[in-house]
Design a protein around this motif. Sequence first.
Motif, PDB file in Angstrom:
ATOM      1  N   LEU A 107       0.834  -1.205   0.000  1.00  0.00           N
ATOM      2  CA  LEU A 107       0.000   0.000   0.000  1.00  0.00           C
ATOM      3  C   LEU A 107       0.867   1.252   0.000  1.00  0.00           C
ATOM      4  O   LEU A 107       0.618   2.196  -0.768  1.00  0.00           O
TER       5      LEU A 107
ATOM      6  N   ALA B   6       0.981   3.870  -3.129  1.00  0.00           N
ATOM      7  CA  ALA B   6       0.596   5.268  -2.911  1.00  0.00           C
ATOM      8  C   ALA B   6       1.748   6.201  -3.263  1.00  0.00           C
ATOM      9  O   ALA B   6       1.530   7.330  -3.729  1.00  0.00           O
TER      10      ALA B   6
ATOM     11  N   SER C 129      -3.790  13.416   1.182  1.00  0.00           N
ATOM     12  CA  SER C 129      -4.204  12.093   1.651  1.00  0.00           C
ATOM     13  C   SER C 129      -3.337  10.992   1.050  1.00  0.00           C
ATOM     14  O   SER C 129      -2.967  10.035   1.731  1.00  0.00           O
TER      15      SER C 129
ATOM     16  N   ILE D 235      -1.166   8.225   2.996  1.00  0.00           N
ATOM     17  CA  ILE D 235      -1.314   6.784   2.753  1.00  0.00           C
ATOM     18  C   ILE D 235       0.050   6.157   2.497  1.00  0.00           C
ATOM     19  O   ILE D 235       0.391   5.101   3.032  1.00  0.00           O
ATOM     20  N   CYS D 236       0.837   6.815   1.669  1.00  0.00           N
ATOM     21  CA  CYS D 236       2.182   6.332   1.351  1.00  0.00           C
ATOM     22  C   CYS D 236       3.026   6.210   2.605  1.00  0.00           C
ATOM     23  O   CYS D 236       3.622   5.161   2.878  1.00  0.00           O
TER      24      CYS D 236
ATOM     25  N   GLY E 150       1.662   3.496   5.251  1.00  0.00           N
ATOM     26  CA  GLY E 150       1.921   2.133   4.804  1.00  0.00           C
ATOM     27  C   GLY E 150       3.380   1.751   4.981  1.00  0.00           C
ATOM     28  O   GLY E 150       3.707   0.665   5.481  1.00  0.00           O
TER      29      GLY E 150
ATOM     30  N   THR F 281      -7.148   9.670   4.094  1.00  0.00           N
ATOM     31  CA  THR F 281      -6.240   8.584   4.435  1.00  0.00           C
ATOM     32  C   THR F 281      -6.947   7.515   5.276  1.00  0.00           C
ATOM     33  O   THR F 281      -6.761   6.318   5.079  1.00  0.00           O
TER      34      THR F 281
ATOM     35  N   VAL G  91      -9.244   5.290   3.021  1.00  0.00           N
ATOM     36  CA  VAL G  91      -8.491   4.438   2.096  1.00  0.00           C
ATOM     37  C   VAL G  91      -7.775   3.321   2.852  1.00  0.00           C
ATOM     38  O   VAL G  91      -7.829   2.152   2.452  1.00  0.00           O
ATOM     39  N   VAL G  92      -7.110   3.667   3.959  1.00  0.00           N
ATOM     40  CA  VAL G  92      -6.406   2.658   4.747  1.00  0.00           C
ATOM     41  C   VAL G  92      -7.398   1.650   5.334  1.00  0.00           C
ATOM     42  O   VAL G  92      -7.157   0.437   5.328  1.00  0.00           O
TER      43      VAL G  92
END
Length: 533
Positions: free
Chosen positions: A140, A144, A412, A416-417, A420, A485, A488-489
């Motif tokens: 993930l 991202a 966001s 996320i990047c 993860g 975020t 999505v997570v």
Amino acid sequence: MSLDQLRTDNTGTFNDTIVVLSKNDDTFSDDERIMESMGYKQELHRGLGEFANFAFGFTEVSVLASLSSVFTYGLVTGGPVTMIWGWIITYFFTMCVAYSLGEICSAYPSAGSVYHWAGMIVPQKWNPISSYICGWANFLGNAAGDASFAYSFALFVSCSITASGSSEALSIGALVGLSQAVITIWTLLNFFNVSQIGWVNNIAAIVQIVSLFVIFIGLFASSPKLSSSSFVFTQYYNGTGWSSPVYVIAISLLTGLFSFSGYEASAHLAEETHGSRIIAPRGIINTCYSGGIIGFGLILVLLYNTYNITDILNGPTDIATVNIFLYAGGSGFGSFLSWLIVVNLFLAGISSPTITSRIAYALLRDGAFPYSSYWSKVDDNTKSPISALLLVFIFDAILLLLPLVSEIAFTSILGICTIGLDVSYAIPIVLKLIFAYDTFPHTPMSLGKFSNIINILAASWLIFTAILLFLPPTYPVTAETMNWTVLVVFGFATVSYVYWILYAKDNFRGPKQGKGDINIPLNYDEVTSLLHE
């Protein structure tokens, strides 16, 4: 480090668990034997040397491109004081993480990187669940990261067009379309074998270094006015809407965290690197060393040319970095520098799908994703995981639709990047502290008596910052300005949990633990030269 140091433990006595050196073994076969000891055969093309391995990490992080992309966020969330001191703090803890990961990588150099390590460190019964969570988190984060580079490219193209004299920037739809186009190009370029892509990354690394010199010298030489050192090191600015300075300082850490993200890239290419037990971990460490120094220098240059934060944030383009270029260098030189960032973003972005496809490939060959047998195929001609590349492309393309939903979607994607990657870095380090606190094997990159304290600092930092990145960056919080975020997570975690319950729990066995023997002979001359460089 000397060979005597390599062959002794912390007490100065001979250590039976370290590698055996042989003058008669060639390095390539040593790497293959290491793969065999971990339960895998050599499938990918092993064609990278030390600089090429480092170049992948250096361009994957690409501090010039990534920091230029988040500089606006940094100014809004605290301004110069949080950017300068936040970078120094982030740099220190990132080096703790880099050394911790490098030590583990030296024991288990594989394309799965953190995913594979999470399964190797624990007892067999914990292998599937620990590696599964770590692998999905790392996938993930890297995916991202691909999307963030692609969207940053589109944003900089739009702002560069404006800087060059156009009265209108690209619409959101056009930005999404352009980001989809560039991620497609990057994916197609990665169909070639890693040696060919490696040359592109070598060029990208050189272009980035030259670009930095042009920006550093050019801005100081052309700027009509520079900020004071007091402004650069102490000025606080809050454009978030939140009243608490503590909260603003906390969320400001994303500037440094994202700029460093992806520094485990060299580890993902271990199966394609000669002398991987030394070269791959050194790639991780050197990427962070160089990135920290370059990033600090870039922040100083940009802040000394930011003499009015409000003017920079409300300038002719939506990116503060471009506005600084224009104010300091004028329309001609300023627009040139903006297009120079576009070039760097394009070149840096090529390595992003490379890295993400390697963690995807490692997960797929072990059955961690649905339809793994299809997606894990390696092309017979190029020895590249083309099917895994296509899977990564599909996921990246979906993420790049997020800006159509939210006006702060880019922030966001950055979150996320970083979340993860932070989680995936933390898992093997924490597991090492739990299951191998005083039994982890001695390797050429061992940290000795400092290992556990460095691991504790690294794990604490990763967990702390991962939690921070779920916080909303602006106030008031609305459907348009919320931190996507979280959703999505949560959605990604839900999919991975459902797949675990329905299939993986009973069928996924985690990465192979092989013979559990890291005492693989290494080429004497190769190790001697590497350790004395």
